[in-house]
Design a protein around this motif. Structure first.
Motif, PDB file in Angstrom:
ATOM      1  N   ASN A  92      42.010 -31.367  10.015  1.00 31.63           N
ATOM      2  CA  ASN A  92      42.123 -31.604   8.757  1.00 31.63           C
ATOM      3  C   ASN A  92      42.123 -33.022   8.404  1.00 31.63           C
ATOM      4  N   LEU A  93      41.119 -33.614   7.454  1.00 30.93           N
ATOM      5  CA  LEU A  93      41.225 -35.229   6.900  1.00 30.93           C
ATOM      6  C   LEU A  93      42.474 -35.335   6.339  1.00 30.93           C
ATOM      7  N   ASN A 146      46.385 -35.960   1.351  1.00 34.92           N
ATOM      8  CA  ASN A 146      47.463 -36.973   2.157  1.00 34.92           C
ATOM      9  C   ASN A 146      46.440 -37.146   3.557  1.00 34.92           C
ATOM     10  N   PRO A 147      45.722 -38.244   3.677  1.00 35.36           N
ATOM     11  CA  PRO A 147      45.081 -38.440   4.799  1.00 35.36           C
ATOM     12  C   PRO A 147      46.048 -38.790   5.843  1.00 35.36           C
ATOM     13  N   ASN A 148      46.226 -37.973   7.236  1.00 33.35           N
ATOM     14  CA  ASN A 148      47.129 -38.080   8.030  1.00 33.35           C
ATOM     15  C   ASN A 148      46.488 -38.201   9.529  1.00 33.35           C
ATOM     16  N   TYR A 149      46.547 -39.613   9.953  1.00 32.37           N
ATOM     17  CA  TYR A 149      45.790 -39.686  11.358  1.00 32.37           C
ATOM     18  C   TYR A 149      46.570 -39.142  12.387  1.00 32.37           C
ATOM     19  N   PHE A 186      44.437 -44.312   2.226  1.00 26.63           N
ATOM     20  CA  PHE A 186      43.144 -45.081   2.541  1.00 26.63           C
ATOM     21  C   PHE A 186      43.205 -45.474   3.920  1.00 26.63           C
ATOM     22  N   SER A 187      44.045 -46.227   4.390  1.00 28.13           N
ATOM     23  CA  SER A 187      44.123 -46.865   5.737  1.00 28.13           C
ATOM     24  C   SER A 187      44.146 -45.751   6.863  1.00 28.13           C
ATOM     25  N   GLU A 188      45.035 -44.781   6.295  1.00 31.13           N
ATOM     26  CA  GLU A 188      45.104 -43.553   7.437  1.00 31.13           C
ATOM     27  C   GLU A 188      43.402 -42.938   7.385  1.00 31.13           C
TER      28      GLU A 188
END
Length: 207
Positions: A136-137, A143-146, A176-178
Motif C-alpha cells: 500500500n502507498l 499516511n504514506p509509509n516508505y 509527502f516526503s515519504e
C-alpha cells in the motif's frame, strides 16, 4: 508539480459533485492537467458518502439501491463530459465498496473499460485492477509509509501490475516526503507508470 517534473503518469479520481455549478478556474486546471500527458481522470462517484440505515453501513456504491447508484454514476460521467470535455474510462468506488448493483451499472457503460479495485469474480466486462493488500502507498490510510511499503515489496512476490491509491490533499509535508521516497524506490526498480486506461496492455508489460 511533482508528477509533471518527474514525467510520470498518474490517475486522479473525480467526485462528480465538485463539478456542479460554475468554477472556471478549477475546470481549466483539470483540463490543463488532462491535456498535459501526465494525469488521467476517472470516475470516483458523485458524493463519496456513507451512512447508516437500520444499523447497517451503506455506501454510495454498496448497499444502496440500483437507482441511487445509477443516478450517481451517470451524473459524474455526464458532468465530466459537459464541464470538462472528458470521457471517463475508469471507475473506482468511494471506500472501494461495491455490490451487485454496481456491476449492473457498469455494464451499462461501455465507455468504461477499467474498474479500479473492482470485483474480480463479477467484472461487468471490465478490466479489474486488483488491489495488493500487502503493498500500500498509505499505511494506514492517509499516511504514506516508505518503510511499510518496502517491507511489503521485500516479502514478495511483487505482482506484474501494482495499483497504488493515495490521498495527497490530506498529506503533511513529511508524508509527502515519504511518498517521494516510495516513487524513488519504484523508479530504482524500473517500474513503468501507466494511466488507468492503459492498464490492460500495461499488465503484460510492467512490473
Amino acid at each position: 508539480a511533482f508528477i509533471d517534473a518527474r514525467e510520470l503518469k498518474a490517475g486522479i479520481g473525480i467526485i462528480g459533485q465538485a463539478l456542479e455549478g460554475e468554477h472556471p478556474g478549477f475546470f481549466n486546471w483539470i483540463k490543463q492537467k488532462a491535456a498535459g500527458g501526465h494525469f488521467e481522470f476517472w470516475n470516483h462517484g458523485y458524493d463519496h458518502k456513507q451512512w447508516q440505515e437500520d444499523g447497517r453501513r451503506l455506501c454510495e456504491f454498496s448497499g444502496s439501491t440500483l437507482e441511487h447508484q445509477r443516478e450517481h454514476f451517470d451524473a459524474t460521467q455526464r458532468l465530466a463530459r459537459e464541464k470538462l470535455g472528458l470521457v471517463l474510462t475508469a471507475f473506482g468506488a468511494p471506500f472501494n465498496a461495491t455490490d451487485t448493483n454496481t456491476v449492473t451499472v457498469l455494464r451499462e457503460h461501455p465507455e468504461v473499460t477499467v474498474w479500479i479495485y473492482g470485483d474480480a469474480t463479477s467484472t461487468a466486462g471490465k478490466f479489474v485492477a486488483k488491489r495488493e493488500f500487502k503493498l500500500n502507498l498509505e499505511t494506514p490510510v492517509l499516511n504514506p509509509n516508505y518503510d511499510a511499503f518496502v517491507r511489503g515489496w521485500n516479502a514478495g512476490p511483487v505482482p506484474a501490475l501494482l495499483v497504488l491509491q493515495g490521498h495527497p490533499p490530506y498529506w503533511t509535508e513529511a508524508q509527502f516526503s515519504e511518498f517521494v521516497r516510495i516513487v524513488d524506490f519504484l523508479q530504482q526498480h524500473y517500474v513503468r507508470f501507466a494511466f488507468p486506461s492503459e492498464l490492460p496492455p500495461a499488465a503484460a508489460n510492467s512490473r
